[in-house]
Design a protein around this motif. Structure first.
Motif, short mmCIF file in Angstrom:
data_model
loop_
_atom_site.label_atom_id
_atom_site.label_comp_id
_atom_site.label_asym_id
_atom_site.label_seq_id
_atom_site.Cartn_x
_atom_site.Cartn_y
_atom_site.Cartn_z
N GLU A 153 -4.27 13.43 12.00
CA GLU A 153 -5.69 13.12 11.90
C GLU A 153 -5.96 11.70 12.38
O GLU A 153 -5.24 10.77 12.05
CB GLU A 153 -6.14 13.26 10.44
CG GLU A 153 -7.62 13.09 10.27
CD GLU A 153 -8.02 13.31 8.83
OE1 GLU A 153 -8.90 12.57 8.38
OE2 GLU A 153 -7.45 14.18 8.16
N PHE A 154 -6.99 11.54 13.19
CA PHE A 154 -7.36 10.23 13.74
C PHE A 154 -8.03 9.38 12.66
O PHE A 154 -8.92 9.85 11.95
CB PHE A 154 -8.32 10.41 14.92
CG PHE A 154 -8.83 9.11 15.47
CD1 PHE A 154 -8.03 8.32 16.26
CD2 PHE A 154 -10.11 8.66 15.16
CE1 PHE A 154 -8.49 7.11 16.76
CE2 PHE A 154 -10.59 7.47 15.66
CZ PHE A 154 -9.77 6.69 16.46
N THR A 155 -7.57 8.14 12.53
CA THR A 155 -8.21 7.19 11.62
C THR A 155 -8.47 5.90 12.36
O THR A 155 -7.74 5.54 13.29
CB THR A 155 -7.34 6.89 10.37
OG1 THR A 155 -6.12 6.30 10.81
CG2 THR A 155 -7.07 8.15 9.56
N ASN A 156 -9.48 5.22 11.93
CA ASN A 156 -9.83 3.94 12.54
C ASN A 156 -10.45 3.06 11.46
O ASN A 156 -11.66 2.83 11.45
CB ASN A 156 -10.78 4.15 13.72
CG ASN A 156 -10.91 2.90 14.57
OD1 ASN A 156 -10.21 1.93 14.36
ND2 ASN A 156 -11.81 2.94 15.53
N GLU A 157 -9.60 2.60 10.55
CA GLU A 157 -10.05 1.83 9.40
C GLU A 157 -10.44 0.41 9.81
O GLU A 157 -9.88 -0.17 10.73
CB GLU A 157 -8.94 1.77 8.34
CG GLU A 157 -8.54 3.11 7.78
CD GLU A 157 -9.65 3.76 6.98
OE1 GLU A 157 -10.39 3.04 6.26
OE2 GLU A 157 -9.79 4.99 7.06
N THR A 158 -11.37 -0.13 9.08
CA THR A 158 -11.80 -1.51 9.28
C THR A 158 -10.75 -2.45 8.69
O THR A 158 -10.21 -2.20 7.62
CB THR A 158 -13.16 -1.77 8.59
OG1 THR A 158 -14.09 -0.82 9.08
CG2 THR A 158 -13.65 -3.17 8.86
N ILE A 159 -10.47 -3.53 9.42
CA ILE A 159 -9.51 -4.52 8.96
C ILE A 159 -10.26 -5.66 8.28
O ILE A 159 -11.26 -6.15 8.81
CB ILE A 159 -8.68 -5.07 10.14
CG1 ILE A 159 -7.86 -3.96 10.76
CG2 ILE A 159 -7.80 -6.23 9.70
CD1 ILE A 159 -7.14 -4.38 12.03
N ASP A 160 -9.78 -6.08 7.13
CA ASP A 160 -10.37 -7.22 6.44
C ASP A 160 -9.91 -8.49 7.14
O ASP A 160 -8.74 -8.88 7.04
CB ASP A 160 -9.95 -7.23 4.97
CG ASP A 160 -10.56 -8.38 4.18
OD1 ASP A 160 -11.43 -9.09 4.73
OD2 ASP A 160 -10.18 -8.56 3.01
N ILE A 161 -10.81 -9.14 7.86
CA ILE A 161 -10.43 -10.31 8.64
C ILE A 161 -10.03 -11.49 7.77
O ILE A 161 -9.37 -12.41 8.23
CB ILE A 161 -11.54 -10.72 9.63
CG1 ILE A 161 -12.82 -11.07 8.90
CG2 ILE A 161 -11.76 -9.64 10.66
CD1 ILE A 161 -13.88 -11.68 9.80
#
Length: 172
Positions: A2-10
């Motif tokens: 499954e494709f995921t594209n989580e946001t990174i906490d900068i």
């Protein structure tokens, strides 16, 4: 899969600003002074030749304009060079090398070891007097991404070059 594209906490990213940088050798400013003196000598010879061979420039007002311009140019070169040399620094981490420079604005170049293709060490005539060298790092990105770090003690420059060459060999 499954494709995921989580946001990174900068806020969790490592901060290169907190890396302890190494300054250039204090004798490097002397090499810069010698280079400035040579430039100023060439400019003075050029101005002198212009005045000598062109009669239109042989009056008091022209001497004054050239003289003031020359002094302003010399002071600008001197002070901007001092500031520029003091603001240059470098650091080596596990996976990359950082180089910081700039007078009005600071530019920090972060070069991952896996992008480095070649490392060279150079010793200029005046740098050799003070036992200094320059490390030049060539990357896969072309000439715009190359880094030159001048003003490093020769022994330290040789060690850095050897370390970078080992990192390159380990990548092959």
């Amino acid at each position: 899969m499954e494709f995921t594209n989580e946001t990174i906490d900068i806020n969790q990213l490592p901060k290169f600003e907190e890396v302890p940088f190494s300054s250039l050798n204090k004798n490097y400013i002397k090499v810069v002074y010698i280079n400035i003196a040579i430039v100023l000598l060439v400019v003075a010879i050029g101005i002198g030749a212009l005045i000598y061979f062109n009669e239109e420039f042989r009056d008091t007002q022209t001497y004054l304009v050239f003289g003031i311009s020359y002094v302003v140019f010399a002071l600008f070169l001197y002070f901007s060079s001092v500031i520029a040399v003091k603001r240059r620094a470098f650091a080596i981490r596990d996976k990359d090398i950082l180089y910081k420079r700039g007078v009005l604005s600071t530019t920090t170049t972060i070069m991952p070891f896996n992008r480095i293709q070649h490392v060279a060490m150079h010793e200029g005539a005046f740098s050799r007097i003070y036992n200094l060298a320059q490390i030049q790092i060539f990357t896969a990105g072309g000439s715009t991404s190359d880094v030159k770090i001048s003003g490093i003690e020769k022994e330290k420059a040789e060690s850095i070059k050897e370390l970078l060459m080992q990192k390159i060999q380990n990548q092959i």
